[in-house]
Write a protein that holds these residues in place. Structure first.
Motif, PDB file in Angstrom:
ATOM      1  N   LEU A  54       7.590 -17.621   3.322  1.00  0.00           N
ATOM      2  CA  LEU A  54       9.014 -17.310   3.244  1.00  0.00           C
ATOM      3  C   LEU A  54       9.366 -15.969   3.904  1.00  0.00           C
ATOM      4  N   ILE A  55       8.358 -15.085   4.110  1.00  0.00           N
ATOM      5  CA  ILE A  55       8.618 -13.805   4.788  1.00  0.00           C
ATOM      6  C   ILE A  55       7.581 -13.606   5.883  1.00  0.00           C
ATOM      7  N   THR A  56       7.906 -12.718   6.774  1.00  0.00           N
ATOM      8  CA  THR A  56       6.992 -12.459   7.891  1.00  0.00           C
ATOM      9  C   THR A  56       5.932 -11.430   7.489  1.00  0.00           C
ATOM     10  N   ARG A  57       4.932 -11.301   8.360  1.00  0.00           N
ATOM     11  CA  ARG A  57       3.863 -10.312   8.124  1.00  0.00           C
ATOM     12  C   ARG A  57       4.404  -8.894   8.190  1.00  0.00           C
ATOM     13  N   GLU A  58       5.383  -8.673   9.024  1.00  0.00           N
ATOM     14  CA  GLU A  58       5.950  -7.329   9.165  1.00  0.00           C
ATOM     15  C   GLU A  58       6.577  -6.864   7.853  1.00  0.00           C
ATOM     16  N   VAL A  59       7.242  -7.766   7.135  1.00  0.00           N
ATOM     17  CA  VAL A  59       7.871  -7.405   5.860  1.00  0.00           C
ATOM     18  C   VAL A  59       6.804  -7.057   4.837  1.00  0.00           C
ATOM     19  N   LEU A  60       5.717  -7.825   4.827  1.00  0.00           N
ATOM     20  CA  LEU A  60       4.633  -7.543   3.885  1.00  0.00           C
ATOM     21  C   LEU A  60       3.981  -6.190   4.184  1.00  0.00           C
ATOM     22  N   ASP A  61       3.765  -5.912   5.475  1.00  0.00           N
ATOM     23  CA  ASP A  61       3.166  -4.618   5.849  1.00  0.00           C
ATOM     24  C   ASP A  61       4.057  -3.447   5.414  1.00  0.00           C
ATOM     25  N   LYS A 103       6.023  -3.367   2.814  1.00  0.00           N
ATOM     26  CA  LYS A 103       5.889  -3.185   1.367  1.00  0.00           C
ATOM     27  C   LYS A 103       4.567  -2.482   1.026  1.00  0.00           C
ATOM     28  N   GLU A 104       3.519  -2.816   1.775  1.00  0.00           N
ATOM     29  CA  GLU A 104       2.235  -2.150   1.547  1.00  0.00           C
ATOM     30  C   GLU A 104       2.337  -0.649   1.877  1.00  0.00           C
ATOM     31  N   MET A 105       3.051  -0.333   2.964  1.00  0.00           N
ATOM     32  CA  MET A 105       3.236   1.075   3.345  1.00  0.00           C
ATOM     33  C   MET A 105       4.051   1.820   2.292  1.00  0.00           C
ATOM     34  N   THR A 106       5.047   1.147   1.725  1.00  0.00           N
ATOM     35  CA  THR A 106       5.870   1.771   0.679  1.00  0.00           C
ATOM     36  C   THR A 106       5.014   2.135  -0.523  1.00  0.00           C
ATOM     37  N   LEU A 107       4.079   1.258  -0.889  1.00  0.00           N
ATOM     38  CA  LEU A 107       3.194   1.545  -2.019  1.00  0.00           C
ATOM     39  C   LEU A 107       2.262   2.716  -1.700  1.00  0.00           C
ATOM     40  N   THR A 108       1.750   2.738  -0.486  1.00  0.00           N
ATOM     41  CA  THR A 108       0.844   3.836  -0.094  1.00  0.00           C
ATOM     42  C   THR A 108       1.551   5.189  -0.188  1.00  0.00           C
ATOM     43  N   VAL A 109       2.789   5.237   0.292  1.00  0.00           N
ATOM     44  CA  VAL A 109       3.569   6.482   0.227  1.00  0.00           C
ATOM     45  C   VAL A 109       3.842   6.867  -1.219  1.00  0.00           C
ATOM     46  N   ALA A 110       4.157   5.894  -2.056  1.00  0.00           N
ATOM     47  CA  ALA A 110       4.449   6.160  -3.467  1.00  0.00           C
ATOM     48  C   ALA A 110       3.216   6.708  -4.175  1.00  0.00           C
TER      49      ALA A 110
END
Length: 353
Positions: free
Chosen positions: A153-160, A162-169
């Motif tokens: 339902l979403i692309t790989r770019e959207v998932l990446d 979200k992963e970057m957002t978690l890393t920054v957090a």
């Protein structure tokens, strides 16, 4: 006939005198006692001076302008009395500046030593809680997006993203934790020592400027009379000038620096009596005695009254202590008459200058 008798009498007197002299000479040869010739006095010129330690040149330890003079030539002063004051406005300004820098350094040290304020720690704790909440939200968001990605339902770019957002957090949480830990722990020893050294340096600078300011006030190092005044208020003074402000002497502590011809020095000893005269006080004789005899031969500095004396004659300085109270003034030229003791004092040791 009468003439013959007179001549005969004279001849008899001459014979008797010769016999007496011969007997005296024979007695001296038998007893080994030498004949002591009458010793003449030693005449010399001298100058009235203050004893060592009782005449001082008073100068300034700092350069600058003389703001005030508190004495004149001839004034009597006590030890510690004001002599002069150097201009001090610039030094006073430096002292105020140094004192202000010291207060700033002390405030910084106090702030560092006391550690973080309670409000700062609470703020850091709140920031950590907010960062942790953001991290938890980022984790949940990433988990949902992973499920959506697996369903296509979403692309790989959207998932990446979200992963970057978690890393920054997660990084922000670690930063907030470290900030809270440091605030609770207090300042580093290196930081504390740096500020302590800054306070010491500022305090030392204040003391230095204070000492310089103290040197602008010049006082008498001894009690006595101002015998010379070299400068006036308003004049500039520097170390390169090699000049004093005034000269002070205890005019009661005087002696005579006599110049004895080197050819006569072997005839005098410490303690020999001395008669002192001055043209300023005709008919008066003052009692004194030899106090010191220099070990060095130098040139004549006092012009002799006898024009027949050679100015190039080498002389030895002899210090003569005056026993009587005299009206002599410092720098006055006097005549001395040293009366050598008998031979029993000939071996008396001399005092080196």
């Amino acid at each position: 006939m009468r003439k013959i008798i007179i001549i005969a009498g004279l001849i008899l007197l001459l014979i008797a005198g010769y016999v007496l002299l011969s007997k005296e000479r024979d007695n001296q040869l038998k007893t080994g006692t030498p004949q002591i010739a009458a010793r003449r006095h030693v005449a010399a010129e001298g100058r009235v001076e203050a004893m060592e330690g009782f005449e001082v040149e008073v100068g300034s330890e700092i350069d600058g302008k003389i703001a005030e003079f508190f004495v004149e030539e001839g004034d009597l002063v006590e030890k510690g009395n004001l002599i002069a004051r150097m201009e001090s406005r610039d030094i006073e300004a430096k002292l105020k500046e140094a004192a202000a820098e010291l207060e700033v350094a002390r405030s910084r040290l106090k702030e560092v030593a006391s550690g973080a304020r309670e409000e700062e720690i609470k703020k850091a704790t709140a920031a950590l809680a907010a960062a942790a909440a953001d991290m938890e939200f980022a984790k949940m968001s990433l988990q949902r997006n992973k499920e959506l990605f697996s369903e296509g339902l979403i692309t790989r770019e959207v998932l990446d993203e979200k992963e970057m957002t978690l890393t920054v957090a997660e990084a922000r949480v670690k930063e907030a934790e470290e900030e809270e830990r440091l605030l609770k722990k207090g300042p580093k020893q290196e930081t504390l020592k740096l500020n302590e050294d800054a306070v010491k340096s500022a305090a030392a600078n204040v003391e230095y400027v204070k000492k310089v300011l103290e040197k602008t006030v010049i006082t008498a190092p001894i009690s006595g009379k101002v015998i010379r005044k070299y400068l006036q208020a308003g004049e500039m003074l520097s170390k390169e000038m090699l000049i004093s402000l005034v000269a002070i002497a205890d005019v009661e502590k005087i002696w005579i620096n006599a110049e004895v011809d080197e050819t006569d020095i072997g005839r005098i000893n410490i303690g020999d009596p001395v008669e002192v005269k001055s043209d300023a006080y005709p008919g008066q004789v003052f009692n004194a005695e030899v106090r010191e005899i220099s070990d060095y031969v130098g040139t004549r500095k006092v012009k002799p009254n006898n024009p027949a004396k050679n100015m190039d004659m080498k002389v030895v300085q002899v210090k003569i202590a005056i026993k009587d109270k005299t009206p002599f003034r410092l720098g006055m030229t006097v005549d001395v008459r040293i009366i050598p003791h008998g031979s029993e004092d000939a071996g008396q040791s001399r005092s080196a200058k």
